[in-house]
Enzyme design. Structure first.
Site, PDB file in Angstrom:
ATOM      1  N   HIS A 169      -5.625  -5.555 -10.637  1.00  0.00           N
ATOM      2  CA  HIS A 169      -5.027  -6.556  -9.748  1.00  0.00           C
ATOM      3  C   HIS A 169      -4.713  -7.865 -10.481  1.00  0.00           C
ATOM      4  CE1 HIS A 169      -6.966  -3.774  -6.926  1.00  0.00           C
ATOM      5  NE2 HIS A 169      -5.901  -4.013  -6.196  1.00  0.00           N
TER       6      HIS A 169
ATOM      7  N   GLU B 162       0.832  -1.211   0.000  1.00  0.00           N
ATOM      8  CA  GLU B 162       0.000   0.000   0.000  1.00  0.00           C
ATOM      9  C   GLU B 162       0.866   1.260   0.000  1.00  0.00           C
ATOM     10  OE1 GLU B 162      -2.991  -0.209  -0.717  1.00  0.00           O
ATOM     11  OE2 GLU B 162      -3.230  -2.355  -0.424  1.00  0.00           O
TER      12      GLU B 162
HETATM   13 ZN   LIG Z   1      -2.631  -2.140  -4.718  1.00  0.00          ZN
END
Ligand SMILES: [Zn+2]
Ligand SMILES: [Ca+2]
Ligand SMILES: [Ca+2]
Ligand SMILES: [Ca+2]
Length: 511
Positions: free
Chosen positions: A413, A326
């Site tokens: 993703h 993150e």
């Molecule tokens: Zn990510």
């Protein structure tokens, strides 16, 4: 898993792992260890020269450069990254990087868009601006720049994840040109790093607080199941934090603080970068977000990291690869700015997995040794399997192993898969291999054999490409060129490392 964190501000300085890399082995094209004041000087120099630089690059009189980031290599080469405005309007895709030798000679330029800018910014016929819109110039990679509106709609999704949806529409036709979410979500996680030292500070009211004075003043807050606001700064009376289980609300804060510290130390020790934005300033972390929230996310708008407590509020998502994933979104935002949709979005996601994996190998605790799996500590699938596999991404049932022309249409993703696969192959090579007790068996598109160069070198190549060559519109073909440039700078174009980069891209069908 006893994660009792014993720490004090005084105990901490330099206590967390200095890397084993010897300075004399470091290629001269690796970044210089940048102090905040050196960076400030370089930024100041570049800012004073923006007008001259713009003219030297052949930009029109209506175009202005704005310095975003600067990297200096050990050999004196400076890479200066700029955003651009046209008649005062922000140009999305106007970013570029100028490479300057120690002698002052310009070595080259990477442009997100090569198109010339000449357009009417106040035409008579124009669609009415959507509410809250900002007029911008949209300069994508492959087509001509157009006048556009950008809106940012803030909301909260069904699962509790905040959303900052950016929409770019053609100002003349009203047609939607692009859309992406500014809240970059990824994974889930449990806690777990055993006993760790964390940076704390004496609190003004007595006792201690989770403020890491050694790392830009990073602070950790407790949202106490709220999903708004900053929460309360985590404090303690005896500077011994958490009990290694989710029963103690401090435990998640310990893991979050450790993740922030390791990520900070990795970028600083290995890449000479001081903080996520490179400005020496710490981010903030927020734990105990919402209820049963199985995710974690980075928001550039508040420069903050947020973690849910997982299913049943029993497995906080604060493991190291989640934290570093993150926070690496913040590094990408402050450097290449890879747009979070299409192929650049997949590369943005892959960068977070790649850098998170490098951070995990750097941290390498007994409880969480380095591996090429993402989210292996979460058990988010309930069967002990990780969220993503870098050696063969399709093992997760959704990610792609190889590049194909429709890759940009898949979720970021999953379109990250081929780049993750590239990084695994570059690090460890193709075929069967066991690393830190984990078995891998990495296939190649063309059944070729790839010989790895080790994760340390692979991460140097990727980070240099990210921070010095990639732009907001970089796609897979550009990423190949960027990493080849980086490998050429670092090891030479005749080197085995350069050959390995080339071979690893071919092995995921990019050549
Ligand atoms: Zn990510
Ligand atoms: Ca205590
Ligand atoms: Ca691990
Ligand atoms: Ca991992």
């Amino acid at each position: 898993m006893s994660a009792t964190a014993v720490a004090s501000a005084a105990l901490l300085a330099g206590a967390l792992g200095a890397p084993a890399t010897a300075a004399d082995r470091t290629p001269s094209a690796t970044p210089l260890k940048m102090t905040v004041s050196l960076r400030a000087d370089l930024l100041k120099e570049a800012k004073a020269d923006t007008a001259t630089t713009a003219r030297a690059l052949g930009l029109g009189a209506q175009e202005e450069l704005h310095v975003k980031d600067v990297v200096k290599d050990r050999d004196g080469t400076v890479h200066t990254r700029y955003d651009r405005t046209y008649q005062g309007l922000r140009v999305l895709g106007g970013d570029l990087i100028v490479h300057t030798a120690k002698s002052g000679k310009q070595l080259g330029v990477n442009r997100a868009s090569k198109a010339e800018l000449s357009l009417d910014t106040s035409p008579k016929t124009l669609k009415a601006a959507p509410k809250g819109a900002t007029k911008v110039v949209w300069a994508p990679r492959a087509t001509s720049p157009v006048l556009a509106y950008e809106t940012v709609a803030k909301s909260v999704k069904k699962d509790g994840t905040p959303s900052e949806l950016h929409t770019v529409t053609d100002a003349a036709s009203g047609k939607r040109l692009a859309r992406w979410d500014g809240v970059e979500t990824g994974l889930g996680h449990s806690e777990y790093n055993g006993d760790v030292e964390i940076g704390t500070s004496p609190s003004s009211g007595g006792g201690f607080e989770l403020t890491d004075a050694d790392r830009g003043g990073h602070k950790t807050y407790n949202l106490d199941n709220s999903s708004a606001g900053t929460g309360a700064l985590v404090t303690d009376d005896d500077d011994e934090w958490g009990d290694g289980t989710p029963d103690d609300p401090q435990t998640a804060a310990v893991d979050a603080a450790y993740g922030a510290a390791e990520t900070w130390d990795y970028y600083k020790d290995v890449h000479g970068r001081s903080g996520i934005a490179g400005d020496g300033k710490g981010a903030t972390s927020r734990v105990h977000y919402g209820n049963n929230y199985v995710n974690a996310f980075w928001q550039d708008s508040c420069f903050c990291m947020t973690y849910g407590d997982g299913a049943g509020n029993a497995a906080p998502l604060t493991a190291l690869d989640v934290a570093a994933h993150e926070m690496s979104h913040g590094v990408t935002a402050a450097t290449a700015g890879l747009i979070y949709s299409g192929e650049s979005g997949g590369l943005n996601e892959a960068t977070s997995d790649i850098m998170a994996t490098a951070v995990e190998f750097y941290s390498n605790t007994d409880e969480d040794p380095g591996d090429y799996l993402i989210g292996e500590k979460i058990d988010i699938n309930g069967d002990g399997s990780p969220l993503r596999y870098m050696d063969e991404p399709s093992k997760d049932g959704a990610s792609r192993d190889y590049w194909s022309s429709d890759l940009g249409n898949t979720d970021v993703h999953y379109s990250s898969g081929p780049a993750n696969h590239f990084f695994y192959l570059l690090s460890e090579g193709s075929g069967a291999k066991t690393v830190n007790g984990v078995d891998y068996d990495s296939p190649t598109y063309d059944d070729s054999t790839v010989t790895g160069i080790g994760i340390d070198k692979a991460a140097q190549v990727w980070f240099k490409a990210l921070s010095e060559y990639m732009t907001s519109t970089t796609d897979y073909a550009d990423a190949r060129a960027a990493t080849l440039s980086a490998a050429g700078d670092l090891y030479g174009e005749d080197s085995a490392e350069y050959q390995a980069v080339d071979a690893a891209w071919a092995a995921i069908n990019v050549s």
